[in-house]
Design an enzyme around this catalytic site. Structure first.
Site, PDB file in Angstrom:
ATOM      1  N   SER A 167      87.122   7.383  32.387  1.00 43.31           N
ATOM      2  CA  SER A 167      86.118   7.486  33.444  1.00 43.31           C
ATOM      3  C   SER A 167      86.017   8.952  33.837  1.00 43.31           C
ATOM      4  CB  SER A 167      86.551   6.637  34.636  1.00 43.31           C
ATOM      5  OG  SER A 167      85.674   6.840  35.726  1.00 43.31           O
ATOM      6  N   LYS A 205      82.876   6.616  30.209  1.00 43.49           N
ATOM      7  CA  LYS A 205      82.067   6.214  31.368  1.00 43.49           C
ATOM      8  C   LYS A 205      81.835   7.452  32.196  1.00 43.49           C
ATOM      9  CE  LYS A 205      83.720   4.020  35.550  1.00 43.49           C
ATOM     10  NZ  LYS A 205      84.392   2.816  36.099  1.00 43.49           N
ATOM     11  N   LYS A 241      80.279   8.956  35.853  1.00 42.81           N
ATOM     12  CA  LYS A 241      79.869   8.593  37.201  1.00 42.81           C
ATOM     13  C   LYS A 241      78.482   9.162  37.450  1.00 42.81           C
ATOM     14  CE  LYS A 241      83.711   6.651  38.761  1.00 42.81           C
ATOM     15  NZ  LYS A 241      83.752   5.298  39.326  1.00 42.81           N
ATOM     16  N   ASP A 295      78.563   4.548  35.921  1.00 42.87           N
ATOM     17  CA  ASP A 295      79.046   3.864  37.132  1.00 42.87           C
ATOM     18  C   ASP A 295      78.441   4.555  38.356  1.00 42.87           C
ATOM     19  OD1 ASP A 295      80.401   2.509  39.106  1.00 42.87           O
ATOM     20  OD2 ASP A 295      82.420   3.063  38.434  1.00 42.87           O
ATOM     21  N   GLU A 308      77.242   0.134  35.924  1.00 41.98           N
ATOM     22  CA  GLU A 308      78.223  -0.487  36.812  1.00 41.98           C
ATOM     23  C   GLU A 308      77.830  -0.286  38.274  1.00 41.98           C
ATOM     24  OE1 GLU A 308      82.103   1.000  35.875  1.00 41.98           O
ATOM     25  OE2 GLU A 308      83.062   0.098  37.623  1.00 41.98           O
ATOM     26  N   ASP A 343      81.459  -4.303  39.893  1.00 43.45           N
ATOM     27  CA  ASP A 343      82.824  -3.872  40.201  1.00 43.45           C
ATOM     28  C   ASP A 343      83.089  -4.263  41.663  1.00 43.45           C
ATOM     29  OD1 ASP A 343      85.089  -2.441  40.985  1.00 43.45           O
ATOM     30  OD2 ASP A 343      84.468  -0.521  40.153  1.00 43.45           O
ATOM     31  N   LYS A 390      89.548  -5.592  38.369  1.00 41.42           N
ATOM     32  CA  LYS A 390      90.622  -4.756  38.918  1.00 41.42           C
ATOM     33  C   LYS A 390      91.491  -5.674  39.753  1.00 41.42           C
ATOM     34  CE  LYS A 390      87.849  -0.518  39.445  1.00 41.42           C
ATOM     35  NZ  LYS A 390      87.065   0.261  40.437  1.00 41.42           N
ATOM     36  N   GLY A 394      89.942   0.683  36.588  1.00 37.06           N
ATOM     37  CA  GLY A 394      91.080   1.505  36.980  1.00 37.06           C
ATOM     38  C   GLY A 394      90.903   2.046  38.381  1.00 37.06           C
TER      39      GLY A 394
HETATM   40  C1  NPQ Z   1      85.536   2.733  39.777  1.00 34.95           C
HETATM   41  N1  NPQ Z   1      87.551   4.152  39.337  1.00 34.95           N
HETATM   42  O1  NPQ Z   1      85.548   2.173  38.716  1.00 34.95           O
HETATM   43  C2  NPQ Z   1      86.694   3.580  40.271  1.00 34.95           C
HETATM   44  C3  NPQ Z   1      86.699   3.871  41.667  1.00 34.95           C
HETATM   45  C4  NPQ Z   1      87.519   4.963  42.203  1.00 34.95           C
HETATM   46  C5  NPQ Z   1      88.568   5.146  37.405  1.00 34.95           C
HETATM   47  O2  NPQ Z   1      86.281   5.230  37.855  1.00 34.95           O
HETATM   48  C6  NPQ Z   1      91.040   7.930  44.190  1.00 34.95           C
HETATM   49  C7  NPQ Z   1      91.615   6.690  43.986  1.00 34.95           C
HETATM   50  C8  NPQ Z   1      89.738   8.119  43.819  1.00 34.95           C
HETATM   51  C9  NPQ Z   1      90.910   5.643  43.447  1.00 34.95           C
HETATM   52  C10 NPQ Z   1      87.667   7.244  42.907  1.00 34.95           C
HETATM   53  C11 NPQ Z   1      87.350   4.855  38.223  1.00 34.95           C
HETATM   54  C12 NPQ Z   1      88.998   7.070  43.276  1.00 34.95           C
HETATM   55  C13 NPQ Z   1      89.588   5.819  43.090  1.00 34.95           C
HETATM   56  C14 NPQ Z   1      86.978   6.188  42.376  1.00 34.95           C
HETATM   57  C15 NPQ Z   1      88.829   4.776  42.548  1.00 34.95           C
HETATM   58  O3  NPQ Z   1      84.583   2.575  40.499  1.00 34.95           O
HETATM   59 MG    MG Z   2      83.441   1.204  39.319  1.00 35.07          MG
END
Ligand code: NPQ
Ligand code: MG
Length: 394
Positions: A161, A187, A189, A214, A239, A264, A288, A316
């Site tokens: 990610s 992936k 953002k 995402d 996402e 998600d 998750k 994650g």
């Molecule tokens: C998601 N995670 O899928 C998230 C959300 C996310 C790996 O993209 C600190 C701790 C910052 C947890 C930012 C990924 C974060 C976090 C985003 C989780 O949406």
């Molecule tokens: Mg997400």
């Protein structure tokens, strides 16, 4: 299975209170220790809701007559991804959840959800406590989490990610770095203003790589036309484009897009998954364990999706080595047919808190083979990053 996967309307359903087939040993809990850790990130991680440079996370240690177990509460400092946040989870744990868990003389991992059920929400907090009990219980039996959950493979493909970068050009550089390390799916953002051009830049630079985006709930249904401009990029999925509680709007959006909509934030339970599937709000679901209240509920989400033919992948939350090991076990279940955000520890951390951090082998992550989660916690590494500590005793 002793229940019908689909009701008369064809909607996926998961009955309340169905006994879980899996069963682990019970443990006699002596105490539960909470610690807030501050783990520096190797680089800032930016999403549509903000930037983090340090991973603030809670680790849980349960002490039992037969040994310890470790879990992780994946909250962030502020309630931006979900309503949960570090010191909210901390307070819920010390005031309500842990005292309830310390009530019975012995608890099985399968009892944790039931014991905590009357407390509304606080799913990440509950998940971390259940994980610690699961770890302790499975260790007493020398069993792996993967075997207990029903894993069918011994390795899972690694996806990465990638946060929002300063510019599309910087994004291309960052993606190149991860592709060079062997990641099998990327992936990125996105947020309003950093969507089409970023996606185009990655497609232009790397062609046909497995790619998804995402939005972390940054759009509204009024942006449907803009989001449809992502269709030509042949993304695996988009996402969580809309808000957590916008199931009907996600269904409307899904009808306007060729790109599959994946949920998600919206999927907080197996029931929520069944509802989203019934409404047509999700063609894919990200699982998750923290978000849904634990690894056992995560398996129930998996089961609902599998029965309904909805592909899932493991999300994650910037987990430490504890949650990272557990996620690798979960992602080895048969319904996880898409590559997850299962990445190496060094994607986020220079120094993890476990002895054998998760790493990549040719773009794959091995499912842990040690007892419990398979993570061996390095206590001095934990001590070095602990900023708060409390022990709750019976
Ligand atoms: C998601 N995670 O899928 C998230 C959300 C996310 C790996 O993209 C600190 C701790 C910052 C947890 C930012 C990924 C974060 C976090 C985003 C989780 O949406
Ligand atoms: Mg997400």
């Amino acid at each position: 299975m002793g229940w019908d996967a689909q009701d008369a309307t064809g909607a996926a359903r998961y009955p309340e209170g169905m006994p879980i087939a899996r069963e682990a040993a019970s443990v006699a809990l002596d105490s539960v220790e909470l610690r807030v850790l501050h783990l520096p990130l190797v680089s800032p991680f930016t999403t549509s809701f903000g930037t983090e440079t340090v991973r603030e996370v809670i680790v849980v240690r349960v002490r039992t007559a037969d040994g310890d177990g470790w879990g992780e509460i994946v909250t962030q400092p502020a309630p931006l991804y979900s309503s949960e946040y570090t010191y909210g989870a901390w307070d819920a744990c010390r005031r309500w959840l842990i005292p309830a868990l310390l009530g019975p003389a012995r608890v099985r991992p399968e009892d944790v959800g039931t014991i905590l059920e009357r407390f509304i929400g606080h799913r990440m907090a509950k998940a971390g406590l259940e994980m610690a009990v699961l770890d302790a219980a499975l260790r007493t039996e020398s069993r792996t989490l993967s075997e207990y959950l029903g894993a069918v493979t011994d390795r899972v493909p690694a996806g990465v990610s990638v946060g929002i970068q300063p510019s599309p050009a910087a994004l291309v550089e960052t993606v190149a770095h991860y592709l060079g390390q062997g990641y099998r799916r990327v992936k990125i953002k996105i947020r309003p203003g950093r969507d089409i051009a970023d996606t185009a830049a990655v497609r232009d630079a790397f062609g046909d790589i497995p790619l998804q985006v995402d939005a972390n709930a940054a759009y509204t249904l009024a942006d449907a036309e803009l989001l449809a401009a992502l269709d030509p990029f042949d993304l695996i999925l988009i996402e969580q484009p809309l808000q957590e509680d916008d199931l009907v709007d996600h269904a409307a959006l899904a009808r306007k897009l060729r790109t599959p909509v994946c949920l998600d934030e919206s999927i907080v339970s197996a029931k929520a998954a069944a509802d989203a599937i019934a409404l047509g709000s999700a063609g894919v679901i990200n699982i998750k364990a923290g978000r849904v209240g634990g690894y056992l509920e995560a398996v129930r989400v998996h089961d609902v999706c599998r029965s309904a033919g909805i592909p899932v992948w493991c999300g994650g939350m910037l987990e430490t080595g504890i949650g990272r090991a557990a996620n690798a076990a979960l992602a080895a279940l048969p319904g996880f047919t898409l590559v997850g955000d299962v990445s190496a520890s060094d994607r986020f951390y220079e120094h993890d808190i476990v002895r054998a951090p998760i790493r990549l082998t040719d773009g794959w992550v091995s499912v842990p083979t040690g007892p419990g989660t398979g993570a061996e916690v390095d206590e001095s590494a934990v001590d070095a990053v602990t900023v708060a500590r409390e022990v709750v005793r019976r």
